[in-house]
Design a protein around this motif. Structure first.
Motif, PDB file in Angstrom:
ATOM      1  N   MET A 145     -24.886  24.543   1.052  1.00 53.52           N
ATOM      2  CA  MET A 145     -25.363  25.101  -0.207  1.00 53.52           C
ATOM      3  C   MET A 145     -26.838  25.484  -0.122  1.00 53.52           C
ATOM      4  O   MET A 145     -27.266  26.470  -0.729  1.00 53.52           O
ATOM      5  N   ALA A 146     -27.614  24.723   0.646  1.00 49.02           N
ATOM      6  CA  ALA A 146     -29.029  25.062   0.811  1.00 49.02           C
ATOM      7  C   ALA A 146     -29.189  26.418   1.486  1.00 49.02           C
ATOM      8  O   ALA A 146     -30.034  27.240   1.090  1.00 49.02           O
ATOM      9  N   ASN A 147     -28.392  26.683   2.495  1.00 52.23           N
ATOM     10  CA  ASN A 147     -28.460  27.974   3.182  1.00 52.23           C
ATOM     11  C   ASN A 147     -27.974  29.109   2.291  1.00 52.23           C
ATOM     12  O   ASN A 147     -28.485  30.230   2.365  1.00 52.23           O
ATOM     13  N   LEU A 148     -26.988  28.826   1.449  1.00 52.57           N
ATOM     14  CA  LEU A 148     -26.496  29.859   0.542  1.00 52.57           C
ATOM     15  C   LEU A 148     -27.517  30.162  -0.555  1.00 52.57           C
ATOM     16  O   LEU A 148     -27.563  31.280  -1.075  1.00 52.57           O
ATOM     17  N   VAL A 149     -28.345  29.186  -0.904  1.00 53.15           N
ATOM     18  CA  VAL A 149     -29.439  29.427  -1.832  1.00 53.15           C
ATOM     19  C   VAL A 149     -30.541  30.223  -1.137  1.00 53.15           C
ATOM     20  O   VAL A 149     -31.098  31.177  -1.701  1.00 53.15           O
ATOM     21  N   ASP A 153     -27.921  37.018   0.138  1.00 56.35           N
ATOM     22  CA  ASP A 153     -27.019  38.065   0.611  1.00 56.35           C
ATOM     23  C   ASP A 153     -25.752  37.448   1.212  1.00 56.35           C
ATOM     24  O   ASP A 153     -24.649  37.979   1.055  1.00 56.35           O
ATOM     25  N   VAL A 154     -25.911  36.306   1.893  1.00 55.18           N
ATOM     26  CA  VAL A 154     -24.745  35.588   2.432  1.00 55.18           C
ATOM     27  C   VAL A 154     -23.885  35.066   1.285  1.00 55.18           C
ATOM     28  O   VAL A 154     -22.658  35.160   1.300  1.00 55.18           O
ATOM     29  N   VAL A 187     -19.182  30.602   7.392  1.00 60.28           N
ATOM     30  CA  VAL A 187     -20.347  29.958   6.776  1.00 60.28           C
ATOM     31  C   VAL A 187     -20.366  28.465   7.111  1.00 60.28           C
ATOM     32  O   VAL A 187     -21.427  27.900   7.442  1.00 60.28           O
ATOM     33  N   ILE A 188     -19.198  27.833   7.057  1.00 58.72           N
ATOM     34  CA  ILE A 188     -19.118  26.399   7.374  1.00 58.72           C
ATOM     35  C   ILE A 188     -19.433  26.163   8.845  1.00 58.72           C
ATOM     36  O   ILE A 188     -20.187  25.243   9.198  1.00 58.72           O
ATOM     37  N   GLU A 295     -17.773  29.339  -9.147  1.00 55.13           N
ATOM     38  CA  GLU A 295     -18.131  28.961 -10.519  1.00 55.13           C
ATOM     39  C   GLU A 295     -19.590  29.269 -10.869  1.00 55.13           C
ATOM     40  O   GLU A 295     -19.907  29.536 -12.014  1.00 55.13           O
ATOM     41  N   PHE A 296     -20.481  29.189  -9.860  1.00 51.79           N
ATOM     42  CA  PHE A 296     -21.907  29.345 -10.140  1.00 51.79           C
ATOM     43  C   PHE A 296     -22.578  30.298  -9.162  1.00 51.79           C
ATOM     44  O   PHE A 296     -22.186  30.388  -7.996  1.00 51.79           O
ATOM     45  N   GLU A 297     -23.608  30.967  -9.634  1.00 54.01           N
ATOM     46  CA  GLU A 297     -24.538  31.651  -8.752  1.00 54.01           C
ATOM     47  C   GLU A 297     -25.691  30.684  -8.509  1.00 54.01           C
ATOM     48  O   GLU A 297     -26.295  30.173  -9.455  1.00 54.01           O
ATOM     49  N   TRP A 298     -25.965  30.408  -7.248  1.00 53.83           N
ATOM     50  CA  TRP A 298     -26.982  29.434  -6.878  1.00 53.83           C
ATOM     51  C   TRP A 298     -28.270  30.161  -6.503  1.00 53.83           C
ATOM     52  O   TRP A 298     -28.270  31.038  -5.650  1.00 53.83           O
TER      53      TRP A 298
END
Length: 332
Positions: A145-149, A153-154, A187-188, A295-298
């Motif tokens: 989740m940190a990388n997705l924040v 773009d990812v 991503v994982i 569910e959320f945009e981070w």
């Protein structure tokens, strides 16, 4: 597979932790620190799979009790005894309910030559089940989740894939849908390559003098494998310090996580001693990341960029030195 599906989809875990995050965001101007929520839901999953019971939501309100339990972790092997005894006394009833837990499988096991596992052996194995895979998955989930924040773009590309795959189900993410999300898996995998929760394997001892690439390793020398160095090896990976999920797409970087064919990254160990929970760990990560992004945009908190520095916790797990803090906005 059926057990883990029942635990996740039938046990209510797929929505409860999302509600917790929404409530936390509502009370703190959209800002959340999700680490505690990640830990609670994954421990609840492990408890449900191990004993067929659900951790009461009220238990979440008493973090002091959790701290006290950690303080006496050397006695934790005895804590599962009442739950093991309960499962043993209700074996037939459990079968009728269609819930066959890990503890049930241990109690039903017939040993070679006859006999059953002792109660102390069952509780020890249950303790390992509850502890071995929870903290590492929690750590990996936070890194993902940190990388997705950090890389919106990812995150946007992953959200598009989730929406495309689930639109025929009215937006519901089923287990079979995860198999149709290659970018999610990428991503994982990139998270595990870049941030393996454990940096070294258990040490091995050389049984005889051996020469390896010009170096002589004497008999009885202890050796180890640096998992984090494998994932950052520039001879193996292009731009190893960059977070590029695309490297695992379209066969660009085929990777064998078991180390059977090759060893490029082995976040779950390799060979005969490969982690038996590898499939379950990957499933939990894919399932939870998919729901969190759907569910959320981070977003990063204004003035507080994501800090990717590492810190070792409890002499084994490598976690974020500064726990993730992010703004979450419910998707329309």
């Amino acid at each position: 597979m059926a057990l883990r599906s029942a635990v996740l989809f039938g046990g209510g875990f797929g929505t409860q932790y999302l509600k917790w995050l929404k409530n936390e965001a509502h009370e703190a101007e959209d800002v959340v620190q999700p680490l505690e929520t990640f830990g609670h839901v994954l421990f609840s999953l492990a408890l449900s799979m191990c004993f067929g019971v659900k951790l009461d939501d009220e238990a979440y309100l008493f973090p002091q009790r959790w701290k006290e339990m950690l303080a006496i972790r050397t006695r934790l092997v005895t804590n599962p005894i009442p739950m093991v005894q309960t499962r043993a006394h209700k074996m037939e009833e459990n079968k009728k309910d269609g819930i066959f837990s890990y503890a049930d499988s241990l109690l039903s096991l017939d040993l070679p030559g006859g006999g059953k596992l002792k109660e102390s052996e069952v509780t020890t194995l249950c303790y390992e089940f509850l502890t071995a895979g929870v903290s590492t998955v929690v750590s990996s989930l936070q890194w993902a989740m940190a990388n997705l924040v950090k890389y919106p773009d990812v995150q946007a590309k992953l959200f598009e894939e989730i929406e495309r795959v689930t639109q025929k189900n009215g937006g519901v993410i089923n287990e079979e849908d995860l198999k149709k999300m290659p970018y999610l898996k990428a991503v994982i995998l990139e998270t595990l390559r870049r941030h393996p929760p454990i940096h070294t394997l258990l040490p091995h001892r050389v049984s005889e003098d051996i020469s390896l690439e010009g170096y002589t390793i004497p008999k009885n020398t202890y050796v180890n494998f640096m998992l984090v160095s494998m994932g950052l090896d520039g001879k193996v990976w292009q731009d190893p310090l960059e977070f590029k999920a695309e490297r695992f797409m379209g066969g660009r970087e085929s990777v064998d996580l078991t180390g059977t064919r090759e060893i490029k990254m082995i976040p779950f160990g390799a060979g005969r001693r490969v982690c038996p929970g590898m499939g379950l760990g990957m499933f939990h990560l894919e399932y939870m990341v998919a729901h969190l992004i759907k569910e959320f945009e981070w977003k990063a908190v204004a003035g507080d960029e994501v800090d990717m520095a590492e810190s070792m916790e409890m002499d084994i797990d490598y976690v974020m030195k500064k726990p993730l803090q992010a703004c979450i906005v419910p998707r329309k």
